[in-house]
Each structure stands twice: as structure tokens, then as C-alpha cells.
Design a protein around this motif. Sequence first.
Motif, PDB file in Angstrom:
ATOM      1  N   SER A  27     -10.297 -29.732  -7.328  1.00 37.76           N
ATOM      2  CA  SER A  27      -9.230 -30.640  -7.749  1.00 37.76           C
ATOM      3  C   SER A  27      -8.293 -29.898  -8.702  1.00 37.76           C
ATOM      4  O   SER A  27      -8.701 -28.980  -9.394  1.00 37.76           O
ATOM      5  CB  SER A  27      -9.836 -31.858  -8.427  1.00 37.76           C
ATOM      6  OG  SER A  27     -10.681 -31.441  -9.459  1.00 37.76           O
ATOM      7  N   PRO A  28      -7.029 -30.289  -8.735  1.00 37.54           N
ATOM      8  CA  PRO A  28      -6.053 -29.582  -9.579  1.00 37.54           C
ATOM      9  C   PRO A  28      -6.470 -29.601 -11.043  1.00 37.54           C
ATOM     10  O   PRO A  28      -7.077 -30.567 -11.503  1.00 37.54           O
ATOM     11  CB  PRO A  28      -4.759 -30.366  -9.370  1.00 37.54           C
ATOM     12  CG  PRO A  28      -4.975 -31.212  -8.195  1.00 37.54           C
ATOM     13  CD  PRO A  28      -6.417 -31.360  -7.966  1.00 37.54           C
ATOM     14  N   ARG A  46      -6.457 -30.880   5.536  1.00 37.81           N
ATOM     15  CA  ARG A  46      -6.686 -32.247   5.117  1.00 37.81           C
ATOM     16  C   ARG A  46      -7.713 -32.936   6.019  1.00 37.81           C
ATOM     17  O   ARG A  46      -8.577 -33.654   5.568  1.00 37.81           O
ATOM     18  CB  ARG A  46      -5.351 -32.992   5.170  1.00 37.81           C
ATOM     19  CG  ARG A  46      -5.371 -34.380   4.629  1.00 37.81           C
ATOM     20  CD  ARG A  46      -5.466 -34.344   3.133  1.00 37.81           C
ATOM     21  NE  ARG A  46      -5.186 -35.636   2.555  1.00 37.81           N
ATOM     22  CZ  ARG A  46      -4.488 -35.802   1.446  1.00 37.81           C
ATOM     23  NH1 ARG A  46      -4.030 -34.757   0.801  1.00 37.81           N
ATOM     24  NH2 ARG A  46      -4.282 -36.994   0.971  1.00 37.81           N
ATOM     25  N   ARG A  98      -8.553 -23.307  -4.022  1.00 39.70           N
ATOM     26  CA  ARG A  98      -7.750 -24.048  -3.071  1.00 39.70           C
ATOM     27  C   ARG A  98      -8.283 -25.448  -2.852  1.00 39.70           C
ATOM     28  O   ARG A  98      -7.528 -26.385  -2.641  1.00 39.70           O
ATOM     29  CB  ARG A  98      -7.775 -23.269  -1.759  1.00 39.70           C
ATOM     30  CG  ARG A  98      -6.863 -23.777  -0.716  1.00 39.70           C
ATOM     31  CD  ARG A  98      -6.965 -22.875   0.471  1.00 39.70           C
ATOM     32  NE  ARG A  98      -5.767 -22.095   0.653  1.00 39.70           N
ATOM     33  CZ  ARG A  98      -5.671 -21.061   1.464  1.00 39.70           C
ATOM     34  NH1 ARG A  98      -6.705 -20.670   2.141  1.00 39.70           N
ATOM     35  NH2 ARG A  98      -4.555 -20.421   1.614  1.00 39.70           N
ATOM     36  N   THR A  99      -9.608 -25.587  -2.893  1.00 38.21           N
ATOM     37  CA  THR A  99     -10.195 -26.881  -2.554  1.00 38.21           C
ATOM     38  C   THR A  99     -10.583 -27.703  -3.781  1.00 38.21           C
ATOM     39  O   THR A  99     -10.754 -28.914  -3.648  1.00 38.21           O
ATOM     40  CB  THR A  99     -11.440 -26.682  -1.672  1.00 38.21           C
ATOM     41  OG1 THR A  99     -12.286 -25.726  -2.296  1.00 38.21           O
ATOM     42  CG2 THR A  99     -11.049 -26.186  -0.313  1.00 38.21           C
ATOM     43  N   PRO A 125      -3.218 -25.712  -6.468  1.00 39.71           N
ATOM     44  CA  PRO A 125      -4.217 -25.378  -5.451  1.00 39.71           C
ATOM     45  C   PRO A 125      -3.621 -24.955  -4.114  1.00 39.71           C
ATOM     46  O   PRO A 125      -4.291 -24.285  -3.342  1.00 39.71           O
ATOM     47  CB  PRO A 125      -5.010 -26.671  -5.293  1.00 39.71           C
ATOM     48  CG  PRO A 125      -4.794 -27.407  -6.530  1.00 39.71           C
ATOM     49  CD  PRO A 125      -3.423 -27.072  -6.977  1.00 39.71           C
ATOM     50  N   SER A 146      -0.518 -30.108  -9.913  1.00 40.83           N
ATOM     51  CA  SER A 146      -0.950 -30.587  -8.597  1.00 40.83           C
ATOM     52  C   SER A 146      -0.561 -29.616  -7.486  1.00 40.83           C
ATOM     53  O   SER A 146      -1.120 -29.663  -6.395  1.00 40.83           O
ATOM     54  CB  SER A 146      -0.335 -31.961  -8.328  1.00 40.83           C
ATOM     55  OG  SER A 146       1.067 -31.850  -8.418  1.00 40.83           O
ATOM     56  N   GLN A 147       0.398 -28.734  -7.773  1.00 41.38           N
ATOM     57  CA  GLN A 147       0.830 -27.804  -6.736  1.00 41.38           C
ATOM     58  C   GLN A 147       0.046 -26.494  -6.762  1.00 41.38           C
ATOM     59  O   GLN A 147       0.157 -25.686  -5.847  1.00 41.38           O
ATOM     60  CB  GLN A 147       2.315 -27.483  -6.904  1.00 41.38           C
ATOM     61  CG  GLN A 147       3.198 -28.645  -6.550  1.00 41.38           C
ATOM     62  CD  GLN A 147       4.650 -28.291  -6.729  1.00 41.38           C
ATOM     63  OE1 GLN A 147       5.011 -27.127  -6.800  1.00 41.38           O
ATOM     64  NE2 GLN A 147       5.481 -29.314  -6.803  1.00 41.38           N
ATOM     65  N   ASN A 195      -9.914 -31.049   2.817  1.00 41.36           N
ATOM     66  CA  ASN A 195      -9.427 -30.480   1.568  1.00 41.36           C
ATOM     67  C   ASN A 195      -8.384 -31.438   1.013  1.00 41.36           C
ATOM     68  O   ASN A 195      -7.276 -31.521   1.538  1.00 41.36           O
ATOM     69  CB  ASN A 195      -8.821 -29.093   1.846  1.00 41.36           C
ATOM     70  CG  ASN A 195      -8.185 -28.501   0.623  1.00 41.36           C
ATOM     71  OD1 ASN A 195      -8.374 -28.973  -0.480  1.00 41.36           O
ATOM     72  ND2 ASN A 195      -7.430 -27.441   0.836  1.00 41.36           N
ATOM     73  N   ASN A 209      -6.531 -31.290  -1.377  1.00 36.44           N
ATOM     74  CA  ASN A 209      -5.322 -30.670  -1.929  1.00 36.44           C
ATOM     75  C   ASN A 209      -4.297 -30.354  -0.852  1.00 36.44           C
ATOM     76  O   ASN A 209      -3.111 -30.230  -1.147  1.00 36.44           O
ATOM     77  CB  ASN A 209      -5.684 -29.373  -2.640  1.00 36.44           C
ATOM     78  CG  ASN A 209      -6.505 -29.628  -3.873  1.00 36.44           C
ATOM     79  OD1 ASN A 209      -6.322 -30.634  -4.528  1.00 36.44           O
ATOM     80  ND2 ASN A 209      -7.428 -28.746  -4.152  1.00 36.44           N
TER      81      ASN A 209
END
Lengths: 379, 502
Positions: A253-254, B147, A250-251, A273, A270-271, B94, B96
Motif C-alpha cells: 500500500s502507498p 488490478r 509496487r504491490t 507504487p 498514492s502514485q 494489485n 495499486n
Amino acid sequence: MPPRLNLFTANKAVSALRQSTTPALSSPRSIASPIRLRAVQSLPIQRRWNSSRDGSKKVEPQPDEQTFPTVDQLPDVSEEANEISRIMEKEKRCDGIPSSPELDQGSPVEEILSRDKDAMKHMPKVMRDALKKSGGSRSFSTSTRSLMTDVQGEPKNEANPIPPNVPGLEGASDEAAAALASMIEQVQGQALEENPGLKFDPPAVPEDLRTLNFRKRYDTLQDQFTKMMMESGKLTKAQKNMSLVLDHLRTASPPQINPRRRLLGAPPASQLPLDPVLYLTLVVDSVAPLFRIRQQKGIAGGGTAVQIPHPLTLRQRRRTAIKWILDASDKRRDALFANRVAAEVVAVAEGRSGVWDKRDQQHKIGISGRANLNTNVRR
Amino acid sequence: MASSWCWNCLSRLRPTPRALLPPSATPRISSAPFHSTAVHYAQPAKKKGNSLTVMKHRQSTSLRRKKKKVADRGGRPPAVGERKALRKRIVLSNPNALEVEGMLDLSPETMVDSRLRGTVLGLPVPMIDQLRAVQAFKPKQGWSIFRRPGTVLRRDTIEMGRLFEQISGEGDAAKKGKVVKKIVTGMKGSGKTVHLLQAMAMGFMKKWAVITIPDARELVSGETAYAAIEGSDPLQYVQPTATSALLTRTVDANRELLASLKVSQKHPALKMLKPSSTLEDLAKLGFSDPAVSWRVFQALWTELTATAPAAGLEKDFQPRPPMLVAVDGLAHWMTESAYRSAEFKPIHAHDLAFVHHFLSLLKESDSLKNGGLLLYATSASNNPNPKALNIALDRLAARQAGISASSPEYPQPPAYSDADPRVLDLLQPAEKAVSPVELQTLGGLTREEARGFMEYFARSGLLREIINDQWVSEKWSLSGGGIIGELEKFGRRLRATASASK
């Protein structure tokens, strides 16, 4: 639709009256047709029986797995269509309803009772009452039902000149019965048009009934992955590790997707995570092999084994992929187990992992081995 | 009458002892044998057992197993402290996660705005370093998936915001210079620590002096150095390293404030202090030299609670701001500590000078001369569960409910129980105190607040559900009536989308 349901039940009460006017409606066919049906149907059954006898050790395959080349084929499409059309059209009774075994073979109770006067005396009170009242007026009001038919405004009521229950027509019981029978047919035809295959309205249930009372805390794949990470039965520890893995996904980078090794049906990287379970699922499903390689001895002779691809179910495929991922993660250098696994999952997503090679190799062997699919074991 | 048996005959009737008979060679057979071969000619019976248990000679009989190869992970274990650093790491962002649009910051205006109740307010970015310095964030809290860090504005928060306004001398019902003492309790996951965090954030916004003890356990668990204070009676102990750490925290967080305040009292124990030095300089004396850190802390405390300058130091005196003292994990201070005295008796936590200083703030009526807020939170998960504290808290609750001490419903320690009298005495609610200790029990969020909280998850892209009243209501019930820690689990629990799972 209340009127339709009522007429269905009325059908039985009326049949005692009808049989006097149309004696032995289906008696000649009721003897003949089942025999013919049996004779025709017995052929494929017999064939299947023979085919399964030679592999007596073999377990009965599941209905969705019957596509193995070793399993005997079902009758082909045209044969099947012939059979269906014969059942649906030629076997109809005179009134146009497809025949059913209980109509063809069984004899109604009323028929037996009409032959046996003694039994008629002792028959249940309900039936006696029904016989007595069948043509006459009712002791209770039917105003609600007629109201409902009016509200629905079905055209058949206008078309039918004789309402079903009008007092004063007791004498013309035959005519009333005939009218009733025609109405029943009409309604039955309508019902079949509306819900083919359903006698009554489909029950109103929430959409996904399977998950209504059966809820799982975790996703199927997540659960499977967690349990494969478990050691010594320590499920809680495995779940904790899984949550660490998912938090890492989740955290982090993609992933940079390798165009040669794309994830199956994945949203943009990019979606990923934002939905770590989907991320994990896609990774596992993308590297899952389609089959395993069975080493079959005794085909080629001389003790050499022949490699035969054997299809895997979804769960089996995933299991293999998870095992590969966990094995590959063992060789990583991170201190924490969860970090090793997470890093390996990311590596698979980016196409860097050796798991892809394993899958490619397995598929290569499988492709070369598919020529062996139809060979039989020598005895 | 004489018997017909003679003595000889009678003696012969007695059974002959077995031992005298020669041992019979064959066992007694009750039934007739099928064949006539004597039993002792028969072959000896074969020993039962399968071929696997056949004795193996000339080879080892022990179990041999394949050893699993352990992967080489660089040949050496992780460096000292590396794993702890990983464990204690606090991640507050985060990249993402989606940026929540229209998210407001916590500010003096928003923190008392009841229209914003139930929304999540972000912590102002410049303040995050300060909050990190006072260790307001804990590693197990779920800051790392959003975030930026934010907290829910719940009812208790708004009430606390109003309290901050009043003590600072603003608002309608100003109580400038008042001391409010609160013990914060509540169920596990009810947001006690985050409540303290919100208090700290408000303290920084109102330019208060913020002094925190993020984990009370560290002071009594025997992890830091301690030394007896000579001449004290009863004997007290200082913890120089822990005091030094407290000074560091305080200076890091309140640097701006402390740099603006000048020394206004005489400190004969600290010779190196110049009259023109600031409080920051004063506190820094304790950083490097733990030996003087306790004296430095005492000096700093007198400076912060000073209401008027000493003679000769009137020049740059500025009124001292109110103070916020926040302690997390109070229960650890209510038992014997892990330290031992010279006689190897356990030292009671109240005999540690550091702990005693902060606990006496609860007892004294005007402990903070310039006003302020004392927030002492208990912990539900890391709790030594001292009986005396539980009774004392029950008494506080009873007092707040209006039950007098003479009433039979007033909680009493069970007979013959060893409830600690020092603890009971410390928290004994006084009859007519100026500022009595209050008990604040945090419960669950309301449904509206819960909805705002869950919407925050959804808008951050972490929760893929349609947030409607029914869904929120279901989760609210499942979370034990809006316990925020449980709600958070529902927000971050991972589900796959339907297409992926089938």
C-alpha cells in the motif's frame, strides 16, 4: 546554406589577390598584440601555478569540484568581464572580425609564394590552377547555386550590384575581389548572428545523444543498489532480490508520508507504487547525506581530531544512504532478505526508519564542524 | 711396436676417484676473490624475509578474524511449510495498479470475436476461484502486478474458442461429441500454460467437466505414495494421495456440474454409494480415504464418459457434458519415474496407473465418449528432454506437413540410440485414426496483438512509454518475434522517469 560555405572557401583563393592591394594588412599588430596578450594573461596563470604548488600532494580537482574553500579562487567577475570585452572589442582587426592567432601570427602560404618566384614555379597544381582561374570564368556551370540563392531570396543579392562570377570582368580583378570580400563579411556576420559560436549548421542528431548508443538495462540507482546488495559476486541473485524489492514496493500500500520527513520532490504518495524505481530513488536520495565527516588530525594539536565536513558527489551520497538502509534492514525480522530491504525502504518513506536519525546526526556534526573548514594543517 | 709407456705409468694416468680424496673444506671459487679472508670465516647469511613472518612465540599463530554478528530473527526458524507457502503464493490482484477502463470479460461471445483479437480480456471474477482450484495460475506468472487477471485474445485463443463451440454443438460447423487431441508445444515463454488456462476458463464457461493435472512432474518425481496393483500384468502402480488430490481439485472446480449429475452406473466396488447420490458425493468418497481413491476416480470417470444409464438407474439420467483434460509438463511422463519397483528397478512412468490412464486417452480413438478436448502441453523450462518424445513430436509435425512414414525425410531415431520404444509407440501417428493427435505449436504474437498487450501494461499504469507502432515493432523484434513471455518482461521492466535518474 550553400552560398555561405562556398564563400568561405573562396576567401582563401582571393587572399592571394588581395594582398597586392592592401600590403601587410595586419603585420604590425601581428607581432605586437600576442605579446601584450601573453603579458596580460600570464598573471592569473602564474597565480594559479603558485597556489597549486604548496599542496603538491593534492590531486588536481575536477572542474566541477572547484568550489572547495581550499582551492584558490578564479579571477572575479568584473576582471573576467574586462578581459572578455578587451578580447572581443579592442582586439578586432580593421574589418571588425575578432582576431585569431592564425590570422595574427601566421603568414599565409600565398604571401611566401609571392616573395619566392622559384617556389611559385613548383607550387602544387591546385594552387596554380586556382591562381590562374581566380578572376576568370569557370569550366563548369554554376547554375544550380544561383538557383538556390534565388530560392532562398537573400536580400544581399539584390543589394550587391555585381554578381560574383560574371564573365567579362576579368580585368577588374581588384574590384571583384573587394566585392567578394564585402560579401564574405556580410555572410559571416549573418552566420554569427544565426548560430553564435558555430561555423556551420549544428548537426541534426536525436535529442539525447548520450543515450543514443549507450543503453543500460537498469536505472543508475537501481544498478547501484543492486550491486551493493550483492554478496560474493552473485549478481544474478542480487538482481532477483532487487526485482522482489521492487515488486514489493509496487504491490504494497502507498506509504503514509510523515510531514516532518518528506521525500524530496516526490509526487503524491498514492502514485509512488506505480513507479517503484522512482520510489526507491526518492527514498535513497532523501536520506542521502550531503557530506561525510572527515576526522582531521593535526589541526587542533594535542592529537585530537577535528571533524570537518567534506562534500560528496551524487553517487557517493547515494552509496552512503544505501549502506545505511541495508544495515538497518539487517536488524529486521523478516525471513527473506528482499522483504527486509523492502520493508526498510517503506519505513524510510514513512519516516519511521532510524536512517533518518543517522542523517540528521551527520548533518548536525557537519554544521558544527563547518567552522573548521578554513583551518590549515599544522606542520 | 712396443710403447715407450710402461704399464705402471699408464695406470697412474687414470684419474683418482673423488671419494678417495679428502673433502675440500672450502668451496671452489672460479674467480679470484676480492679480499683475502677465507670464505668459511664469513658471517652466515641472514635469512631473508620481512618482519611480519617473524616467528611469534607464546601466542597463537592462527588467523584471527572478527566474527560478523548475525541478527537475531526471533530465535527460531520459520514454521514448517511457511517458506514453501510463501514461494507458492499466488497473488492475483494489485490494488495499486490502475483499473483498465472498458476492459471486457472473457465470455462465450467475446472468446470467438475476431474483432477483439489483440485485446486483453479479464477473467470473470466468479470463475477465478474455480481456476484457482484447478491450479491454472502458476506462481512465477506475472498476475500480481495487475488490478485483475486478464489474458490476451490471440489467434490461437479464438481458434480454440471456436473449437469449444463446435464440440459443444453450437456454431456453424458443429462437431458434437467429437474428441480433439492436441499436444501444445512452443518456445519458452510462448504462452503454453496460459493457453491451457484459457482452455479451462472456456471449459468452465461452456459447463464442461474440467479435469487438470497442473504439474505432470509431481506424479513421477517420487513425492507421493505409491502401491502396486496386485494381479496386474505388467505390474502397475497406483498413487492414492495424488488421486485424492485430483478428486479434490475436480470437485472444487466442477462442484455445480457434479452436483447436478446423478450416479447412472453400477459400482460394485463402492458399497457405500446410494443410487440417488450425485457425482459430487461419489467423488467425495475418495477425499478422506486414499485407499479407495483410485477406485473412486475410475468410477467417476465411467460416470462422466457414460453415454447411457445402466439398467435400473434410468430415472435421473442426464446426458454427460464434454470434458476438458489439461496436462502441463508432458515430457516428465515420457521417461523413467523416480519410483522403484520391489526389485529396485526404476518404474517407467507409463507403468503408473494414473499416468497410464491419461496417456491412453491420447492413444484410444474415442477416449472421451461425450466428446471433448485433450490438451497436453510441454514445458520448455522444466523439461527432462527425453529423446523419444522429441522424435515423436518431430514425427507428428512431419505428418502434419504431409510427409509420409516411408519418406526419407520422416524423422527417425539415430542409429544405436536408446530412444524409448514405449514413447515412440504411444505417439505413433496412426494412418487412419478417427481423431489423430495434433501438434499445436504456439509462436509469437503478431504486431497488432503485441500492441494490444503492451497497451494493457500502459493502461494499467505499469509502463510509462508512448505506445506507437515503432516502439511496439522494436519490442516485437527484441522479443524474438512476439514471444509473449519476453514481451511481458519489456512491459514490467522497471525504468525510472528521466527526472529521477539524472
